[in-house]
Design a protein around this motif. Structure first.
Motif, short mmCIF file in Angstrom:
data_model
loop_
_atom_site.label_atom_id
_atom_site.label_comp_id
_atom_site.label_asym_id
_atom_site.label_seq_id
_atom_site.Cartn_x
_atom_site.Cartn_y
_atom_site.Cartn_z
N ALA A 191 9.80 -4.68 -1.11
CA ALA A 191 9.27 -3.45 -1.69
C ALA A 191 9.06 -2.39 -0.61
CB ALA A 191 7.95 -3.73 -2.41
N GLN A 192 8.63 -2.81 0.57
CA GLN A 192 8.49 -1.88 1.69
C GLN A 192 9.83 -1.24 2.04
OE1 GLN A 192 6.76 -3.62 5.19
NE2 GLN A 192 4.67 -3.29 4.49
N ILE A 193 10.84 -2.08 2.15
CA ILE A 193 12.16 -1.60 2.54
C ILE A 193 12.74 -0.66 1.49
CG2 ILE A 193 14.54 -2.34 3.00
CD1 ILE A 193 13.33 -4.89 4.25
N ALA A 194 12.43 -0.91 0.22
CA ALA A 194 12.94 -0.08 -0.86
C ALA A 194 12.08 1.16 -1.11
CB ALA A 194 13.03 -0.90 -2.15
N GLY A 195 10.91 1.22 -0.45
CA GLY A 195 9.98 2.30 -0.73
C GLY A 195 10.32 3.62 -0.05
N GLU A 196 9.65 4.68 -0.49
CA GLU A 196 9.89 6.01 0.04
C GLU A 196 9.41 6.15 1.49
OE1 GLU A 196 8.06 8.81 -2.53
OE2 GLU A 196 9.39 8.41 -4.24
N GLY A 197 8.44 5.34 1.89
CA GLY A 197 7.89 5.44 3.24
C GLY A 197 8.65 4.65 4.27
N TYR A 198 9.78 4.04 3.86
CA TYR A 198 10.53 3.19 4.79
C TYR A 198 11.01 3.97 6.01
CZ TYR A 198 14.33 0.48 6.79
OH TYR A 198 15.16 -0.19 7.66
N ASP A 199 10.86 3.36 7.19
CA ASP A 199 11.44 3.91 8.41
C ASP A 199 11.88 2.75 9.30
OD1 ASP A 199 9.14 2.90 9.61
OD2 ASP A 199 8.22 4.85 9.91
N GLU A 200 12.39 3.08 10.48
CA GLU A 200 12.96 2.05 11.35
C GLU A 200 11.91 1.02 11.78
OE1 GLU A 200 15.31 1.75 15.66
OE2 GLU A 200 15.00 3.69 14.70
N LYS A 201 10.67 1.47 12.05
CA LYS A 201 9.63 0.55 12.50
C LYS A 201 9.26 -0.45 11.40
CE LYS A 201 7.48 3.64 15.90
NZ LYS A 201 6.24 4.36 16.28
N HIS A 212 0.85 -1.21 0.00
CA HIS A 212 0.00 0.00 0.00
C HIS A 212 0.88 1.24 0.00
CE1 HIS A 212 -3.02 2.95 1.33
NE2 HIS A 212 -3.94 2.06 1.00
N LYS A 213 0.41 2.31 -0.61
CA LYS A 213 1.24 3.50 -0.76
C LYS A 213 1.47 4.24 0.56
CE LYS A 213 -2.45 6.82 -1.88
NZ LYS A 213 -2.93 7.82 -2.87
N HIS A 214 0.57 4.07 1.54
CA HIS A 214 0.73 4.81 2.79
C HIS A 214 1.54 3.99 3.80
CE1 HIS A 214 -0.13 7.32 6.28
NE2 HIS A 214 -0.64 8.22 5.45
N PRO A 215 2.58 4.57 4.39
CA PRO A 215 3.44 3.81 5.31
C PRO A 215 2.72 3.31 6.56
CG PRO A 215 4.01 6.16 5.32
CD PRO A 215 3.09 5.93 4.16
N TRP A 216 1.70 4.01 7.03
CA TRP A 216 0.96 3.53 8.20
C TRP A 216 0.24 2.22 7.88
CZ3 TRP A 216 -1.80 7.70 11.66
CH2 TRP A 216 -0.85 8.64 12.08
N VAL A 217 -0.34 2.14 6.68
CA VAL A 217 -1.00 0.91 6.26
C VAL A 217 0.02 -0.20 6.06
CG1 VAL A 217 -2.46 -0.17 4.50
CG2 VAL A 217 -2.89 2.20 5.20
N GLN A 218 1.16 0.14 5.48
CA GLN A 218 2.24 -0.83 5.31
C GLN A 218 2.63 -1.45 6.65
OE1 GLN A 218 5.64 0.67 3.20
NE2 GLN A 218 4.42 1.60 1.58
N LEU A 219 2.84 -0.59 7.65
CA LEU A 219 3.28 -1.08 8.96
C LEU A 219 2.18 -1.89 9.63
CD1 LEU A 219 5.37 -1.20 11.18
CD2 LEU A 219 4.55 1.01 12.02
N ALA A 220 0.93 -1.42 9.55
CA ALA A 220 -0.18 -2.15 10.16
C ALA A 220 -0.35 -3.53 9.51
CB ALA A 220 -1.47 -1.35 10.04
N ALA A 221 -0.23 -3.59 8.18
CA ALA A 221 -0.34 -4.86 7.46
C ALA A 221 0.81 -5.79 7.83
CB ALA A 221 -0.35 -4.61 5.96
N SER A 222 2.00 -5.23 7.96
CA SER A 222 3.17 -6.03 8.32
C SER A 222 3.05 -6.58 9.74
CB SER A 222 4.44 -5.19 8.17
OG SER A 222 5.60 -6.00 8.24
N ARG A 223 2.54 -5.75 10.65
CA ARG A 223 2.34 -6.20 12.03
C ARG A 223 1.29 -7.29 12.11
NH1 ARG A 223 2.50 -0.29 15.11
NH2 ARG A 223 4.75 -0.28 15.51
#
Length: 211
Positions: A122-132, A72-83
């Motif tokens: 793809a998450q790690i390579a994306g623009e929204g990547y952060d430590e979490k 997903h394009k939004h990092p919050w959704v990415q993190l929630a999906a990953s969790r």
């Protein structure tokens, strides 16, 4: 879910389909709704660690665990999906083997280990990547490696759809990692018969060609 605690078990067969349908109706612009659905699903599994153990329950949650949501394009959704994915994988026995075993079923409804690996990359390579996002991706990779050690054939599911079509590097993977005995037609049989450690190495080699 938090208020009900363990008693929420009686609501599971209604909640999981409801969450899945609600998430399917969201668009990429509806990131807040998608985020809250994923967080609620995560809380459900946290309150009921064995919620995905019954046969067929993981299939109900397939729409919530899809690797596509990780992209997903939004990092919050990415993190929630990953969790949520990490919670689901962590809630099942990583050493369970055999058809229908909880760990194998969860990985299968996700489309196999490779699509998950690819979406995490793809998450790690994306623009929204952060430590979490990075920390959660690492936890998920550990869960996936445990699943592959239990059932190496999980590494082949989804590979033809996501990576096999690219065609480049398949033979190199086979030769370098020794996970298969022949060409592309033997990929799945080779990984299924390979030692678990070699299956993990084979999957990372396939991922490296995508990268």
């Amino acid at each position: 879910v938090e208020q009900q605690g363990a008693s929420a078990e009686r609501l599971v067969d209604k909640l999981i389909p409801a969450f899945t349908k609600a998430l399917a109706r969201t668009t990429r612009a509806d990131w807040e709704e998608a985020y809250h659905i994923l967080v609620a699903s995560d809380k459900l599994i946290a309150a009921l660690p064995k919620v995905l153990h019954p046969t067929g329950r993981a299939e109900q949650a397939a729409g919530l665990l899809s690797p596509a949501i990780l992209a997903h394009k939004h990092p919050w959704v990415q993190l929630a999906a990953s969790r949520l994915l990490g919670r689901a994988l962590g809630s099942v026995d990583p050493q369970a083997q055999g058809q229908g075993a909880p760990c194998e079923e969860v990985v299968r409804v996700c489309g196999g280990a490779f699509p998950i690996f690819r979406s995490l990359a793809a998450q790690i390579a994306g623009e929204g990547y952060d430590e979490k996002i990075g920390e959660q991706a690492l936890r998920n990779l550990i869960h996936l490696c445990s699943a592959l050690h239990a059932s190496p054939v999980l590494g082949t599911i989804g590979v033809q759809d996501d990576a096999g079509g690219e065609g480049e590097g398949d033979d190199d993977d086979d030769d370098a990692e020794g996970a298969t005995a022949g060409g592309d037609d033997d990929d799945e049989d080779g990984v299924a018969k390979a030692a678990p450690a070699r299956a993990v190495k084979w999957l990372f080699a396939r991922l490296s060609h995508v990268a």
